[in-house]
Design a protein around this motif. Structure first.
Motif, PDB file in Angstrom:
ATOM      1  N   ALA A 171      40.700  53.816  29.912  1.00 23.31           N
ATOM      2  CA  ALA A 171      41.440  52.574  30.152  1.00 23.31           C
ATOM      3  C   ALA A 171      40.486  51.444  30.520  1.00 23.31           C
ATOM      4  O   ALA A 171      40.602  50.318  30.011  1.00 23.31           O
ATOM      5  N   VAL A 172      39.523  51.726  31.395  1.00 29.26           N
ATOM      6  CA  VAL A 172      38.551  50.698  31.808  1.00 29.26           C
ATOM      7  C   VAL A 172      37.705  50.257  30.619  1.00 29.26           C
ATOM      8  O   VAL A 172      37.486  49.063  30.395  1.00 29.26           O
ATOM      9  N   LYS A 188      36.716  45.960  26.430  1.00 27.19           N
ATOM     10  CA  LYS A 188      36.589  45.528  25.036  1.00 27.19           C
ATOM     11  C   LYS A 188      37.645  44.490  24.681  1.00 27.19           C
ATOM     12  O   LYS A 188      37.375  43.536  23.950  1.00 27.19           O
ATOM     13  N   ILE A 189      38.848  44.666  25.190  1.00 24.56           N
ATOM     14  CA  ILE A 189      39.918  43.690  24.935  1.00 24.56           C
ATOM     15  C   ILE A 189      39.565  42.353  25.570  1.00 24.56           C
ATOM     16  O   ILE A 189      39.777  41.290  24.981  1.00 24.56           O
ATOM     17  N   ILE A 192      30.440  40.592  40.364  1.00 27.41           N
ATOM     18  CA  ILE A 192      30.545  42.022  40.045  1.00 27.41           C
ATOM     19  C   ILE A 192      30.621  42.207  38.540  1.00 27.41           C
ATOM     20  O   ILE A 192      31.059  41.326  37.803  1.00 27.41           O
ATOM     21  N   ASN A 193      30.207  43.359  38.108  1.00 22.87           N
ATOM     22  CA  ASN A 193      30.244  43.682  36.691  1.00 22.87           C
ATOM     23  C   ASN A 193      31.692  43.600  36.191  1.00 22.87           C
ATOM     24  O   ASN A 193      32.598  44.109  36.853  1.00 22.87           O
ATOM     25  N   PRO A 194      31.934  42.991  35.020  1.00 23.18           N
ATOM     26  CA  PRO A 194      33.308  42.856  34.515  1.00 23.18           C
ATOM     27  C   PRO A 194      34.076  44.174  34.440  1.00 23.18           C
ATOM     28  O   PRO A 194      35.266  44.206  34.728  1.00 23.18           O
ATOM     29  N   TRP A 195      33.399  45.273  34.067  1.00 29.83           N
ATOM     30  CA  TRP A 195      34.135  46.535  33.959  1.00 29.83           C
ATOM     31  C   TRP A 195      34.570  47.041  35.327  1.00 29.83           C
ATOM     32  O   TRP A 195      35.603  47.722  35.443  1.00 29.83           O
TER      33      TRP A 195
END
Length: 447
Positions: free
Chosen positions: A15-16, A21-22, A76-79
């Motif tokens: 999901a993450v 990617k979306i 923070i990292n986007p993911w």
């Protein structure tokens, strides 16, 4: 995305990855289907993955508002942000997942995608949320901003919807757009009866409920209908109920021999037209992209109507220059902002601007103007969009009629006579009317 190259069948990790990617521009439905096809997931994990992805996209602005006090100015990292959003979604919207499970699974996903330090960071944020609680959206003073955060819709869109429909109707619409979309099918009446298809689906464990919106349409549950034998054999196709209405309103008869579908990909409406016209009639189906022409051809072949459909690469604005044929019927299912599809493609709410809508309305008018020159006398144009904004709907039709006195707007007719008591000739279908996609249909007759 996480810098680590991770292969995992953990639905929370997937999901993450999918959300990241979306956020970078991938389409939610295509990306999700790709992930499901590439991984060995049981039905429960597929459901969880789908629920998490759509849930986070649908509530992104809400989650941003809730998370901001805990993140502050930290970069923070986007993911990692997407991971925290999935945790918030489970905590606030999924009753069956206990909080300790959300914490444990989220921290584990952080370690898989990052490292031990990422896991500690996520642990600290989640425990802070547990101790302090989430701030109350009701405290936002400005009513538009409050509704924007509550419904996770951009303020400009809310302002437009209120201006066009009033506050009560807008709230009713907004309350329905985050519901799960229905799965609906259209029976290919050239190959099977409704009863044949329903029986075939029920044999495979599906439940099919007759549509109250469109003819030969059913709302199907109990699995992925594209995996059914009836789908494989071309006895049905997947199409939203409201997306079937433009073709219903074309008043197709045996006398109609030449039909133009001006923006036809992926071919749902072109193949529907093929069900209604005579064997010697022809549909010219256009799109500007070669790969989309292939989609039209593949759909036509699966449904055994490829003999009636001539798919061509052409910009609809060049029809009158490139094609000599005079058409009895023309369908302009115009490129649009797609705000009627918010259940199915929730990410579009964040991608589009009012300027995009205005640019699209100009394109829509150009297409209508071009194809109108190729319509036979006494012919009809059906203009439709899958959006709920009047700039792309009523306004386009009004401008067209005002500059083309040879055309008149006539009442849009559907098989089930939807909204029979409406005062306008055009048909507006909003997402909360029948729990379908939002759609607009106008019928124009050449005098």
């Amino acid at each position: 995305m996480s810098d680590k190259r991770v292969y995992s069948d953990n639905p929370r990790v997937l999901a993450v990855q999918t959300l990241a990617k979306i956020k970078n521009g991938a389409y939610s439905n295509l990306q999700l289907n790709q992930v499901i096809n590439q991984h060995k997931l049981n039905e429960a994990d597929k459901r969880l993955l789908t629920t998490l992805v759509y849930g986070v996209i649908q509530h992104r602005l809400t989650f941003e508002y809730w998370l901001e006090p805990f993140i502050g100015g930290k970069k923070i990292n986007p993911w990692v942000r997407e991971l925290l959003y999935t945790a918030l979604f489970q905590m606030e919207y999924l009753d069956k997942v206990p909080q300790h499970a959300v914490f444990n699974e989220s921290i584990e996903a952080a370690k898989i995608l990052g490292h031990v330090g990422t896991g500690k960071f996520v642990t600290a944020i989640l425990h802070n949320i547990q101790r302090q609680g989430l701030r109350d959206i009701a405290q936002i003073e400005d009513p538009i901003n409050r509704l924007s955060i509550e419904a996770s819709l951009p303020t400009w869109l809310i302002q437009e919807l209120i201006k066009q429909n009033g506050e009560i109707a807008t709230r009713e619409m907004i309350e329905s757009i985050n519901d799960a979309p229905s799965q609906s099918i259209r029976v290919n009446t050239l190959l099977a009866t409704d009863e044949d298809v329903v029986t075939s689906l029920e044999t495979e464990g599906f439940t099919a409920i007759k549509s109250v919106v469109a003819a030969h349409a059913y709302v199907v549950s109990g699995g992925h209908v594209a995996s059914s034998k009836a789908y494989h054999d071309g006895l049905l196709t997947i199409q939203d109920e409201s997306a079937m209405l433009p073709v219903e309103s074309m008043q197709l008869t045996a006398d109609v021999k030449q039909v133009l579908d001006a923006a036809a990909a992926p071919g749902g409406k072109a193949t529907q037209i093929a069900q209604y016209i005579a064997d010697d009639a022809k549909i010219t189906a256009l799109d500007v992209h070669a790969h989309k022409i292939k989609l039209i051809e593949n759909n036509a072949k699966r449904l055994h109507v490829d003999g009636k459909i001539d798919a061509r690469i052409l910009d609809a604005r060049q029809v009158h220059e490139k094609i000599e044929t005079k058409f009895d019927r023309i369908l302009v299912d115009a490129p649009c902002s797609g705000f009627g599809l918010l259940r199915r493609k929730p990410e579009i709410r964040y991608d589009k601007t009012l300027e995009d809508v205005q640019n699209l309305s100009r394109l829509q008018l150009e297409i209508l103007d071009s194809v109108s020159k190729s319509l036979a006398d006494n012919g009809m144009i059906v203009y439709s969009t899958c959006t709920i904004l009047r700039q792309e709907n009523d306004d386009v039709v009004t401008k067209f009629v005002n500059t083309h006195p040879e055309f008149e707007l006539v009442p849009t007719q559907t098989v089930y006579n939807l909204k029979a008591d409406r005062s306008e000739d055009v048909l507006h279908v909003y997402p909360n009317d029948y729990h379908t996609d939002g759609f607009f249909v106008a019928t124009l007759r050449k005098k």
